[in-house]
Design a protein around this motif. Structure first.
Motif, mmCIF file in Angstrom:
data_model
loop_
_atom_site.group_PDB
_atom_site.id
_atom_site.type_symbol
_atom_site.label_atom_id
_atom_site.label_comp_id
_atom_site.label_asym_id
_atom_site.label_seq_id
_atom_site.Cartn_x
_atom_site.Cartn_y
_atom_site.Cartn_z
ATOM 1 N N LYS A 12 -44.998 -31.886 3.491
ATOM 2 C CA LYS A 12 -44.475 -31.613 4.845
ATOM 3 C C LYS A 12 -45.470 -31.691 5.528
ATOM 4 O O LYS A 12 -45.060 -32.296 6.690
ATOM 5 C CB LYS A 12 -44.102 -29.706 4.660
ATOM 6 N N SER A 13 -46.898 -31.501 5.770
ATOM 7 C CA SER A 13 -47.692 -31.838 6.411
ATOM 8 C C SER A 13 -47.934 -33.372 6.789
ATOM 9 O O SER A 13 -48.140 -33.892 7.881
ATOM 10 C CB SER A 13 -49.161 -31.198 5.954
ATOM 11 N N VAL A 14 -47.896 -34.084 5.668
ATOM 12 C CA VAL A 14 -47.923 -35.748 5.866
ATOM 13 C C VAL A 14 -46.837 -36.004 6.544
ATOM 14 O O VAL A 14 -46.855 -36.968 7.484
ATOM 15 C CB VAL A 14 -47.785 -36.329 4.347
ATOM 16 N N LYS A 15 -45.637 -35.521 6.413
ATOM 17 C CA LYS A 15 -44.150 -35.915 7.313
ATOM 18 C C LYS A 15 -44.808 -35.531 8.685
ATOM 19 O O LYS A 15 -44.383 -36.322 9.517
ATOM 20 C CB LYS A 15 -43.308 -35.377 6.763
ATOM 21 N N ALA A 16 -45.085 -34.421 8.880
ATOM 22 C CA ALA A 16 -45.393 -34.010 10.347
ATOM 23 C C ALA A 16 -46.460 -34.782 11.044
ATOM 24 O O ALA A 16 -46.277 -35.189 12.062
ATOM 25 C CB ALA A 16 -45.783 -32.638 10.321
ATOM 26 N N LYS A 17 -47.601 -35.302 10.305
ATOM 27 C CA LYS A 17 -48.466 -36.279 10.798
ATOM 28 C C LYS A 17 -47.827 -37.377 11.081
ATOM 29 O O LYS A 17 -48.208 -38.003 12.204
ATOM 30 C CB LYS A 17 -49.527 -36.287 9.914
ATOM 31 N N ALA A 18 -47.204 -37.951 10.245
ATOM 32 C CA ALA A 18 -46.671 -39.388 10.713
ATOM 33 C C ALA A 18 -45.503 -39.343 11.856
ATOM 34 O O ALA A 18 -45.642 -40.038 12.808
ATOM 35 C CB ALA A 18 -45.792 -39.933 9.361
ATOM 36 N N MET A 74 -48.081 -43.496 8.471
ATOM 37 C CA MET A 74 -46.735 -43.621 8.160
ATOM 38 C C MET A 74 -46.873 -44.313 6.415
ATOM 39 O O MET A 74 -46.087 -44.119 5.644
ATOM 40 C CB MET A 74 -45.803 -44.563 8.780
ATOM 41 N N THR A 75 -48.085 -45.037 6.391
ATOM 42 C CA THR A 75 -48.223 -45.493 5.185
ATOM 43 C C THR A 75 -48.635 -44.371 3.871
ATOM 44 O O THR A 75 -48.003 -44.186 2.909
ATOM 45 C CB THR A 75 -49.443 -46.348 5.130
ATOM 46 N N ARG A 76 -49.272 -43.248 4.484
ATOM 47 C CA ARG A 76 -49.532 -42.173 3.613
ATOM 48 C C ARG A 76 -48.194 -41.547 3.491
ATOM 49 O O ARG A 76 -48.017 -41.122 2.185
ATOM 50 C CB ARG A 76 -50.610 -41.375 4.420
ATOM 51 N N LEU A 77 -47.230 -41.380 4.412
ATOM 52 C CA LEU A 77 -45.919 -40.780 4.208
ATOM 53 C C LEU A 77 -45.288 -41.351 3.368
ATOM 54 O O LEU A 77 -44.667 -40.858 2.193
ATOM 55 C CB LEU A 77 -45.270 -40.578 5.764
ATOM 56 N N PHE A 78 -44.986 -42.754 3.183
ATOM 57 C CA PHE A 78 -44.292 -43.459 2.506
ATOM 58 C C PHE A 78 -44.749 -43.553 0.931
ATOM 59 O O PHE A 78 -43.957 -43.425 -0.096
ATOM 60 C CB PHE A 78 -44.468 -45.045 2.921
ATOM 61 N N ASP A 79 -46.327 -43.290 0.560
ATOM 62 C CA ASP A 79 -46.633 -43.315 -0.301
ATOM 63 C C ASP A 79 -46.550 -42.023 -1.114
ATOM 64 O O ASP A 79 -46.133 -41.835 -2.479
ATOM 65 C CB ASP A 79 -48.375 -43.693 -0.366
ATOM 66 N N VAL A 80 -46.815 -40.860 -0.429
ATOM 67 C CA VAL A 80 -46.342 -39.643 -0.967
ATOM 68 C C VAL A 80 -44.886 -39.228 -1.422
ATOM 69 O O VAL A 80 -44.634 -38.746 -2.383
ATOM 70 C CB VAL A 80 -46.785 -38.402 0.128
ATOM 71 N N THR A 81 -44.003 -39.896 -0.488
ATOM 72 C CA THR A 81 -42.664 -39.750 -0.678
ATOM 73 C C THR A 81 -42.136 -40.514 -1.854
ATOM 74 O O THR A 81 -41.293 -40.115 -2.693
ATOM 75 C CB THR A 81 -41.732 -40.398 0.478
ATOM 76 N N ALA A 82 -42.774 -41.788 -1.924
ATOM 77 C CA ALA A 82 -42.251 -42.560 -3.154
ATOM 78 C C ALA A 82 -42.940 -41.977 -4.594
ATOM 79 O O ALA A 82 -42.250 -42.235 -5.472
ATOM 80 C CB ALA A 82 -43.086 -44.067 -2.965
ATOM 81 N N THR A 83 -44.256 -41.445 -4.263
ATOM 82 C CA THR A 83 -44.805 -40.777 -5.542
ATOM 83 C C THR A 83 -44.145 -39.548 -5.989
ATOM 84 O O THR A 83 -43.651 -39.615 -7.337
ATOM 85 C CB THR A 83 -46.246 -40.310 -5.236
ATOM 86 N N LYS A 84 -43.518 -38.750 -4.977
ATOM 87 C CA LYS A 84 -42.577 -37.802 -5.250
ATOM 88 C C LYS A 84 -41.297 -38.137 -6.063
ATOM 89 O O LYS A 84 -40.902 -37.416 -7.104
ATOM 90 C CB LYS A 84 -42.351 -36.577 -4.103
ATOM 91 N N ASP A 85 -40.731 -39.051 -5.156
ATOM 92 C CA ASP A 85 -39.223 -39.403 -5.857
ATOM 93 C C ASP A 85 -39.330 -40.123 -7.118
ATOM 94 O O ASP A 85 -38.572 -39.950 -8.125
ATOM 95 C CB ASP A 85 -38.762 -40.365 -4.906
ATOM 96 N N ARG A 86 -40.400 -40.854 -7.152
ATOM 97 C CA ARG A 86 -40.357 -41.706 -8.810
ATOM 98 C C ARG A 86 -41.033 -40.737 -9.801
ATOM 99 O O ARG A 86 -40.336 -40.559 -10.927
ATOM 100 C CB ARG A 86 -41.863 -42.656 -8.807
ATOM 101 N N THR A 87 -41.880 -39.745 -9.455
ATOM 102 C CA THR A 87 -41.979 -38.728 -10.355
ATOM 103 C C THR A 87 -40.859 -37.644 -10.466
ATOM 104 O O THR A 87 -40.591 -37.195 -11.691
ATOM 105 C CB THR A 87 -43.162 -37.875 -9.916
#
Length: 244
Positions: A12-18, A74-87
């Motif tokens: 949530k915080s990463v998304k808000a920062k992006a 946004m790179t951080r957001l993309f990485d966090v979201t991809a990591t979450k969805d992959r897991t």
């Protein structure tokens, strides 16, 4: 190792920062004066002419600079979201009730869905109508609902009667008063029916739902403890987007 629940905690915080970085960059680049600069010097026509100091305004915002800032957030957001969805795709757990697995290897995304639906179902069950406790009920197969024992009551009819208060004499007629008497004329046999549920049944459903909801929450927490599959998707995406 990073766990799925840790990624969820920061998402949530990463998304808000992006979102903030993207919005700020858009606003800054929309201010034309910040993108403009100037430098000018003055030279008089002859040596005795008035000398004026040089003037300059620096460029304060640059498109490429803003792109890099947006890219980083946004790179951080993309990485966090991809990591979450992959897991999420591999995070599973068993739903265990009273020591027995009701369902095995349930995906965490389905556990989240199930938890929400069971919560709504729990509220529905609590509002179910129950049979009137003042009556004795048994299930009536023919009517496919609950019924009371037959109750027989008397139906009466008011029949007029004459009551002679005073006999007739030569001088006066008889004094007669009319009254009504309830005379039995038949019998009502009444059976009450109800589509409500016994209180015991509603309590049973509530208890089972509570157990199941707790089991689903435990399973969700277990699945969220899965070690993440770390994804570095953002760098590849922005490497392509911002490449020369």
């Amino acid at each position: 190792m990073t766990k799925l629940n840790q990624i969820i905690a920061i998402e949530k915080s990463v998304k808000a920062k992006a979102a903030r970085a993207l919005g700020d960059a858009g606003r800054e680049l929309g201010k034309a004066p910040l993108l403009s600069g100037i430098s000018r010097t003055y030279q008089p026509k002859d040596e005795e002419g008035e000398q004026l100091p040089p003037e300059s305004t620096k460029v304060q915002r640059r498109v490429e600079e803003q792109l890099r800032e947006v890219s980083a957030a946004m790179t951080r957001l993309f990485d966090v979201t991809a990591t979450k969805d992959r897991t999420n795709a591999i995070a599973t757990a068993d739903i265990t009730v009273d020591g027995e697995a009701l369902a095995a290897d349930v995906p965490v995304t389905y556990l989240l869905f199930l938890e929400k639906q069971l919560g709504e179902l729990q509220a529905f069950v609590k509002s179910l109508p129950v049979l009137d406790a003042a009556e004795s009920w048994t299930f009536n197969e023919a009517a496919d609902c609950y019924a009371t024992d037959p109750v027989r009551t008397v139906r009466t009819k008011k029949v007029p009667r004459n009551h002679v208060k005073a006999e007739a004499t030569e001088e006066h007629p008889a004094q007669v008063e009319v009254y009504y008497e309830d005379i039995p004329v038949g019998y009502w046999t009444t059976v009450k029916f109800s589509g409500s549920a016994p209180a015991k049944r509603v309590a049973q459903l509530s208890d089972r739902l509570e157990k199941l909801l707790i089991a689903v929450k435990f399973a969700r927490e277990e699945a969220n403890g899965t070690e993440v599959v770390d994804e570095q998707m953002g760098a590849r995406i922005f490497g392509y987007l911002l490449g020369e």
